[in-house]
Motif scaffolding. Structure first.
Motif, PDB file in Angstrom:
ATOM      1  N   ARG A   1      31.649  28.229  25.647  1.00  0.00           N
ATOM      2  CA  ARG A   1      31.828  29.657  25.424  1.00  0.00           C
ATOM      3  C   ARG A   1      30.945  30.024  24.108  1.00  0.00           C
ATOM      4  O   ARG A   1      30.363  31.193  24.615  1.00  0.00           O
TER       5      ARG A   1
ATOM      6  N   ASP B   1      39.855  30.208  28.238  1.00  0.00           N
ATOM      7  CA  ASP B   1      38.515  30.389  27.932  1.00  0.00           C
ATOM      8  C   ASP B   1      37.678  29.651  28.682  1.00  0.00           C
ATOM      9  O   ASP B   1      36.406  29.765  28.505  1.00  0.00           O
TER      10      ASP B   1
ATOM     11  N   LYS C   1      35.786  31.715  34.882  1.00  0.00           N
ATOM     12  CA  LYS C   1      34.958  32.972  34.444  1.00  0.00           C
ATOM     13  C   LYS C   1      33.558  33.457  35.401  1.00  0.00           C
ATOM     14  O   LYS C   1      32.906  32.476  35.670  1.00  0.00           O
TER      15      LYS C   1
ATOM     16  N   GLY D   1      29.820  36.588  31.379  1.00  0.00           N
ATOM     17  CA  GLY D   1      31.114  37.238  31.162  1.00  0.00           C
ATOM     18  C   GLY D   1      31.352  37.508  29.474  1.00  0.00           C
ATOM     19  O   GLY D   1      32.218  37.759  29.157  1.00  0.00           O
TER      20      GLY D   1
ATOM     21  N   VAL E   1      31.368  42.020  27.187  1.00  0.00           N
ATOM     22  CA  VAL E   1      32.075  42.816  28.071  1.00  0.00           C
ATOM     23  C   VAL E   1      31.910  44.297  27.753  1.00  0.00           C
ATOM     24  O   VAL E   1      32.101  44.754  26.720  1.00  0.00           O
TER      25      VAL E   1
ATOM     26  N   ASP F   1      31.457  41.013  32.192  1.00  0.00           N
ATOM     27  CA  ASP F   1      32.670  40.107  32.462  1.00  0.00           C
ATOM     28  C   ASP F   1      32.713  40.007  33.963  1.00  0.00           C
ATOM     29  O   ASP F   1      33.633  39.396  34.425  1.00  0.00           O
TER      30      ASP F   1
ATOM     31  N   ARG G   1      35.710  34.469  40.509  1.00  0.00           N
ATOM     32  CA  ARG G   1      34.518  34.452  39.926  1.00  0.00           C
ATOM     33  C   ARG G   1      33.286  34.350  40.784  1.00  0.00           C
ATOM     34  O   ARG G   1      32.148  34.778  40.282  1.00  0.00           O
TER      35      ARG G   1
END
Length: 700
Positions: free
Chosen positions: A28, A68, A73, A77, A80, A147, A320
């Motif tokens: 992340r 997360d 995802k 992303g 946002v 995102d 996704r």
């Protein structure tokens, strides 16, 4: 904290929930750093392996999936934005091998209940996805992927992106989706301008494009390039056009985009291609991969899509990624590693060249420990420091090079690279007047290396004059320059050396006598003129035919030789003037100063428009020929340089790389990427035996 451990083939293995949570946080943070500022603590390969480990762990522990997690995802992303997408802007799932793609294709066909009618195969461009909205043919808004549901407005970049016109060829309303990237040339220019304005250089073209696209109110602008991968209707789009998008095959949509004046891969060496089977997909993937190193922009894979709209609609999309398209990822050609030291080496012409010593890193199947650092000015411009994390790039046969330091990973413990104050080889002063520094003694600094090079097989081919014998001659004070071998060295002097009996002495003298009959191109190469090598020496010799003509040429005349530009020509002319004394002595000692089969260039008539090669004769007249792999049969004893000489005596031009302009590739045993590239481009292939038969009249 439990951390990921390395598993098979360098993949990450997550042993428990703590390691899994740590990996999710690491992924992340890396995505956020990249998509918000164009930087990341991980290179693409490390990020891909981390995400695959996360996905594998989630497959075994579905009840532990974190919100997360990057597996669920859209890539990109992290940012946002506040501009909603009319249709979700999804990313792609990845496969990494033929077997994985075959499995994925079979699952798609099971999902739609029939065979996929056709596949569209196109390069996966290494850039930043954006949506460009046109109203009545005018570019009104640019939006990043964000995102996948909403993105960031980057409309301030309108007018700075090549291939994305501000006005279409027709006044239509629609959305264009594609990738913004920097070509290699744009990237070099961007870093030059950025460093001139006091900024840190970008680590690679992709990060440069991401950072530049979002930058506002900069004191400078740099160009970027856009490639379209899709068109979508918007509110206000003509209904007939919207219906066309709904029903058209992907290839037809791309043709429509090109017709509107939008850049697509069709304008490149790797256009999108429609094929009928999985086997043909595999073949096309290999073709694009073979061309990767010579493309003017980066690709990190190949996108494969079900081409027909009906197949796409039947397959649908997940949260996704679409289920009808996949990214076939290629091995990484760039990695982040650490700069441990800089070595300063002196070449045979006295050039003092820096070389980076790296923490070993695997790139594209080989371990890289050293990388090119062109010159001190390049080090200064890139602001490199010892201890830096650096982005190292390697593609095809290209020597690894450092793109830039990864400045955001600096700890403050990095130290400046110290430039040498004197020649590291001999201790003499250094001429720093040009970008490439040179020992003030020039080629005399590295006399042993220069003489050993001149005696080599592809130069004067003096058998018995290897490195140790050259050292012996130099240490004894018998040889101080190349001509000394021919007009100063005596039989008695040789007999006086250790391990030199009568037989060895006579053999060496006979080899020196044979060297006198080598063609001009080899004599020129043996002199070690800066800016030339084996290939360039042959081109110069064949162009001018005689040493007198070469020495009489000024910089303008020298530029008429293929591959010699405005910067290299005066260097070569100056070098030849510097070597005048040695050339005179070699000529007086009986060395050949002419090139067999070549004729001096005639002054062109004012109205002449005959191509330069019109006078070429022989079985390869006007052909560009590449030799690769190990030669067999009648050609087995020939070195690569001798093969190239043979090509040119037969009227052709030798080349080291395959392109669409190549006429013929002679592929011996072990021919790999060059043979594959020739097959991909439809270039004629020959075996060594076939080639030997073609040029049999020239084989003595």
């Amino acid at each position: 904290m439990t951390t990921p451990s390395a598993g098979a083939a360098g993949s990450f293995v997550l042993p428990d929930a703590t390691a899994y949570a740590s990996a999710v946080e690491q992924a992340r943070a890396a995505a956020a750093a990249y998509y918000e500022g164009g930087t990341s603590v991980l290179d693409d390969d490390a990020y891909d392996r981390l995400v695959r480990a996360i996905t594998a762990y989630e497959g075994e522990h579905p009840d532990e999936v974190l919100a997360d997690s990057p597996s669920g995802k859209v890539a990109g992303g992290a940012v946002v934005g506040d501009v909603p997408h009319t249709v979700p802007m999804l990313s792609l799932d990845n496969v990494f091998s033929d077997e994985e793609f075959t499995t994925w294709a079979a699952s798609l066909e099971r999902r739609i209940g029939r065979a996929v009618a056709s596949w569209n195969v196109q390069p996966k461009l290494d850039g930043l996805a954006i949506a460009a909205r046109y109203e009545d043919g005018r570019l009104a808004r640019l939006v990043t992927r964000g995102d996948g549901t909403a993105g960031e407005d980057v409309s301030h970049a309108i007018g700075t992106i090549e291939g994305l016109p501000t006005a279409l060829s027709r006044p239509v309303t629609l959305e264009v989706r594609g990738e913004v990237l920097m070509t290699h040339a744009q990237f070099e220019y961007a870093n030059t301008v950025r460093t001139e304005h006091g900024g840190a250089p970008f680590a690679n073209p992709r990060n440069a494009a991401a950072g530049t696209l979002r930058a506002k109110d900069r004191a400078y602008t740099v160009p970027m390039t856009f490639f379209c991968y899709g068109l979508l209707p918007l509110p206000g789009t003509d209904q007939d056009l919207a219906d066309e998008f709904e029903a058209a095959a992907h290839g037809a949509v791309m043709d429509r985009a090109a017709g509107l004046g939008i850049n697509t891969p069709a304008s490149t060496a790797v256009p999108g291609t429609v094929v009928a089977s999985v086997d043909e997909v595999h073949a096309r993937v290999k073709e694009i991969a073979a061309l990767r190193a010579e493309l003017p922009f980066g690709i990190d894979g190949i996108v494969v899509k079900a081409d027909l709209a009906a197949d796409q609609q039947q397959a649908g999309s997940g949260s996704r990624a679409p289920r009808w398209a996949v990214a076939f990822k290629l091995p990484a050609v760039e990695k982040i590693t650490k700069l441990l030291a800089v070595e300063w080496n002196v070449g045979r012409t006295g050039i003092v060249a820096p070389r980076a010593v790296l923490q070993p890193v695997d790139i594209d199947g080989s371990t890289v420990t050293f990388a090119t650092l062109h010159n001190p000015a390049d080090i200064t411009r890139r602001d490199l420091r010892l201890g830096d994390h650096v982005m190292v790039y390697k593609a095809g046969d290209i020597i690894p090079r450092i793109e830039a330091p990864v400045a955001h990973l600096r700890t403050g413990e990095e130290t400046a690279i110290v430039f040498p104050a004197e020649c590291p080889q001999c201790g003499s002063g250094i001429d720093t007047s040009e970008q490439r520094w040179r020992c003030e003694r020039g080629r005399n600094c590295h006399l042993v290396a220069a003489l050993a090079y001149a005696a080599g097989r592809d130069q004067l081919d003096i058998e018995g004059l290897g490195h140790s014998r050259v050292v012996q001659l130099v240490d004894a004070g018998l040889v101080e320059s190349l001509p000394d071998l021919f007009d100063r060295l005596t039989r008695d002097q040789l007999l006086g050396l250790e391990r030199m009996g009568e037989t060895s002495t006579d053999n060496l003298l006979a080899a020196l006598d044979r060297a006198r009959r080598q063609p001009l191109s080899r004599v020129l190469c043996a002199l070690g003129v800066r800016g030339t090598g084996r290939s360039m020496s042959r081109r110069i010799a064949r162009h001018f035919a005689t040493m007198d003509a070469i020495r009489a040429a000024d910089a303008e005349a020298m530029q008429q030789v293929e591959g010699i530009g405005v910067e290299k020509a005066p260097v070569i002319v100056a070098e030849l003037a510097e070597l005048a004394g040695q050339i005179d002595r070699l000529a007086a000692a009986g060395l050949s100063m002419t090139e067999p089969g070549a004729t001096p260039p005639a002054a062109p008539a004012e109205d002449a428009d005959t191509p330069e090669d019109a006078a070429a004769t022989g079985p390869l007249a006007g052909m560009k020929v590449v030799v690769t792999g190990a030669m067999t049969g009648p050609l087995e004893s020939l070195s690569r340089n001798q093969m190239n000489e043979l090509v040119e005596r037969a009227g052709g031009k030798s080349s080291g790389s395959v392109s669409k302009n190549t006429s013929l590739v002679v592929a011996g045993e072990g021919a790999g990427a060059k043979r594959a590239k020739a097959e991909a481009l439809g270039v004629r292939l020959m075996t060594p035996d076939e080639f030997a038969e073609l040029v049999s009249d020239l084989l003595g």
